[in-house]
Design an enzyme around this catalytic site. Structure first.
Site, PDB file in Angstrom:
ATOM      1  N   ARG A  10     -31.464 -34.594 -12.085  1.00 62.18           N
ATOM      2  CA  ARG A  10     -30.544 -33.884 -12.985  1.00 62.18           C
ATOM      3  C   ARG A  10     -30.811 -32.407 -12.762  1.00 62.18           C
ATOM      4  O   ARG A  10     -31.932 -31.934 -12.996  1.00 62.18           O
ATOM      5  CB  ARG A  10     -30.796 -34.293 -14.436  1.00 62.18           C
ATOM      6  CG  ARG A  10     -30.075 -33.421 -15.431  1.00 62.18           C
ATOM      7  CD  ARG A  10     -30.062 -33.976 -16.824  1.00 62.18           C
ATOM      8  NE  ARG A  10     -29.177 -35.129 -16.922  1.00 62.18           N
ATOM      9  CZ  ARG A  10     -28.747 -35.646 -18.064  1.00 62.18           C
ATOM     10  NH1 ARG A  10     -29.117 -35.114 -19.217  1.00 62.18           N
ATOM     11  NH2 ARG A  10     -27.951 -36.698 -18.073  1.00 62.18           N
TER      12      ARG A  10
ATOM     13  N   HIS B  13     -20.955 -36.108 -13.132  1.00 58.40           N
ATOM     14  CA  HIS B  13     -21.902 -37.001 -13.824  1.00 58.40           C
ATOM     15  C   HIS B  13     -21.515 -38.452 -13.483  1.00 58.40           C
ATOM     16  O   HIS B  13     -21.020 -39.191 -14.326  1.00 58.40           O
ATOM     17  CB  HIS B  13     -21.857 -36.742 -15.325  1.00 58.40           C
ATOM     18  CG  HIS B  13     -23.003 -37.327 -16.092  1.00 58.40           C
ATOM     19  ND1 HIS B  13     -24.052 -38.021 -15.498  1.00 58.40           N
ATOM     20  CD2 HIS B  13     -23.273 -37.352 -17.428  1.00 58.40           C
ATOM     21  CE1 HIS B  13     -24.908 -38.415 -16.423  1.00 58.40           C
ATOM     22  NE2 HIS B  13     -24.456 -38.030 -17.602  1.00 58.40           N
TER      23      HIS B  13
ATOM     24  N   CYS C 240     -19.561 -39.609 -24.068  1.00 59.53           N
ATOM     25  CA  CYS C 240     -20.755 -39.893 -23.261  1.00 59.53           C
ATOM     26  C   CYS C 240     -22.039 -39.655 -24.040  1.00 59.53           C
ATOM     27  O   CYS C 240     -23.088 -40.149 -23.654  1.00 59.53           O
ATOM     28  CB  CYS C 240     -20.732 -39.060 -21.997  1.00 59.53           C
ATOM     29  SG  CYS C 240     -20.620 -37.288 -22.319  1.00 59.53           S
TER      30      CYS C 240
HETATM   31  N1  NVA Z   1     -21.184 -32.232 -20.336  1.00 57.64           N
HETATM   32  C1  NVA Z   1     -22.481 -32.503 -20.882  1.00 57.64           C
HETATM   33  C2  NVA Z   1     -22.858 -33.927 -20.637  1.00 57.64           C
HETATM   34  C3  NVA Z   1     -24.153 -34.350 -21.283  1.00 57.64           C
HETATM   35  C4  NVA Z   1     -24.503 -35.753 -20.947  1.00 57.64           C
HETATM   36  C5  NVA Z   1     -23.501 -31.554 -20.286  1.00 57.64           C
HETATM   37  O1  NVA Z   1     -23.416 -31.266 -19.078  1.00 57.64           O
HETATM   38  O2  NVA Z   1     -24.375 -31.061 -21.001  1.00 57.64           O
HETATM   39  N1   CP Z   2     -24.846 -39.077 -21.534  1.00 57.10           N
HETATM   40  C1   CP Z   2     -26.010 -38.614 -21.037  1.00 57.10           C
HETATM   41  O1   CP Z   2     -26.180 -38.420 -19.829  1.00 57.10           O
HETATM   42  O2   CP Z   2     -26.964 -38.435 -21.977  1.00 57.10           O
HETATM   43  P1   CP Z   2     -28.364 -37.698 -21.786  1.00 57.10           P
HETATM   44  O3   CP Z   2     -28.078 -36.241 -21.578  1.00 57.10           O
HETATM   45  O4   CP Z   2     -29.098 -37.983 -23.050  1.00 57.10           O
HETATM   46  O5   CP Z   2     -29.062 -38.279 -20.584  1.00 57.10           O
END
Ligand code: NVA
Ligand code: CP
Length: 309
Positions: free
Chosen positions: A103, A130, A261
């Site tokens: 990530r 994602h 999500c």
């Molecule tokens: N769009 C959000 C998704 C979190 C799972 C982010 O990038 O923070």
């Molecule tokens: N939806 C998702 O990826 O959640 P987290 O940021 O908690 O991993």
């Protein structure tokens, strides 16, 4: 040759179908308490530049369920945090582990890592995409609808990383995607163009009511993604007409499902009432992260799930 999963379209529609089928089988085994240690002795490295609840826990528990092991790696505790190069880290880790999940703030970091890694690399979220989230979401909708072809998903709000992956996934599923976002918060043109060039039906409008009309699914995500914190005030201002509340939901067909999500900010992109309401399937989505990613790990590390299992 090793296969990476940096984008949902790194797999084709047949692989997607097979991963979803395996995920449903793995879910049954897990629910029945039947051991399925199909990755015994295998290790997954997990690098998190940003916070996570679902991705971290589902990958870690997933590897444990499969008889393997996951290592949580915080760049600040690694030499990466002191300037060791990504390409060097990638080559070294590949000599210890069987796959790496990352990530990262920048998608380019994950691409560079994958270029130098000799083991499969999984995108656990970047500023652009994602794919693991959308994989689990597709499983969730398959459980509800069976065939997804022709279903319409209305994306409401920020056209962010999850939205981009949803648009690309339409190339594989045949779903129609209608995005309602204010100017300045629309999904990437290149992503929309790529999906349209592949024959997908993707529309981008300003009015949320227009997008939810005839929609089978309404989807939203937080307005301030990780990395966007400094823009919080202007984002809240720009997106304030884009809440999924009971008034907007009433404009959609009565059986429409609501997805998110997570994490959610109740009162911003979604109301508490809708999130807790009977049309919300957000907890199924979160659960399916576990099952879908186990099927993905089996495919990338072991070539798939044995049919007798
Ligand atoms: N769009 C959000 C998704 C979190 C799972 C982010 O990038 O923070
Ligand atoms: N939806 C998702 O990826 O959640 P987290 O940021 O908690 O991993």
């Amino acid at each position: 040759m090793k296969k990476d999963f940096l984008s949902i379209i790194d797999i084709d529609e047949y692989e997607l179908e097979s991963i979803v089928t395996d995920a449903v089988r793995l879910k049954r085994l897990k629910c029945a308490g039947t051991a399925h240690e199909l990755l015994r002795g295998k290790s997954l490295g997990m690098i998190f530049e940003k916070a996570s609840t679902r991705t971290r826990v589902s990958f870690e528990v997933g590897m444990t369920d499969l008889g393997g092991h996951a290592l949580f790696l915080n760049p600040q505790d690694m030499q990466l945090g002191r300037g060791e190069e990504i390409r060097d880290t990638a080559r070294v880790l590949a000599r210890y582990v069987d796959a790496v999940m990352i990530r990262a703030y920048e998608h380019a970091t994950i691409e560079e890592f994958a270029r130098y890694s000799t083991v499969p690399v999984i995108n656990g979220l970047s500023d652009r995409l994602h794919p693991c989230q959308v994989l689990a979401d597709i499983m969730t909708l398959s459980e509800r609808f069976g065939d997804l072809r022709g279903l319409k998903l209305a994306w409401i709000g920020d056209g962010n990383n999850v939205c981009n992956s949803w648009i690309l996934s339409s190339i594989l599923t045949g779903m129609e995607i209608a995005v309602a976002s204010p100017p300045g918060y629309r999904p990437k043109d290149a992503v929309v163009d790529q999906a349209r060039a592949a024959g997908s039906r993707v529309s981008v409008v300003t009015d949320p009511e227009e997008a939810v009309r005839d929609a089978d699914v309404l989807y939203t995500d937080i307005w301030v993604s990780m990395g966007d914190e400094r823009e919080r005030a202007e984002r809240l201002r720009a997106l304030k007409r884009y809440t999924i509340d009971s008034r907007l939901l009433a404009r959609a067909p009565p059986n429409a499902l609501v997805m998110h999500c997570l994490p959610a900010h109740r009162g911003e992109e979604i109301t508490d009432e809708v999130m807790e309401g009977s049309q919300s399937i957000v907890w199924d989505q979160a659960e399916n992260r576990l099952h879908a990613q186990k099927a993905l790990l089996l495919r990338l590390i072991a070539g798939g799930m044995p049919s007798a299992e």
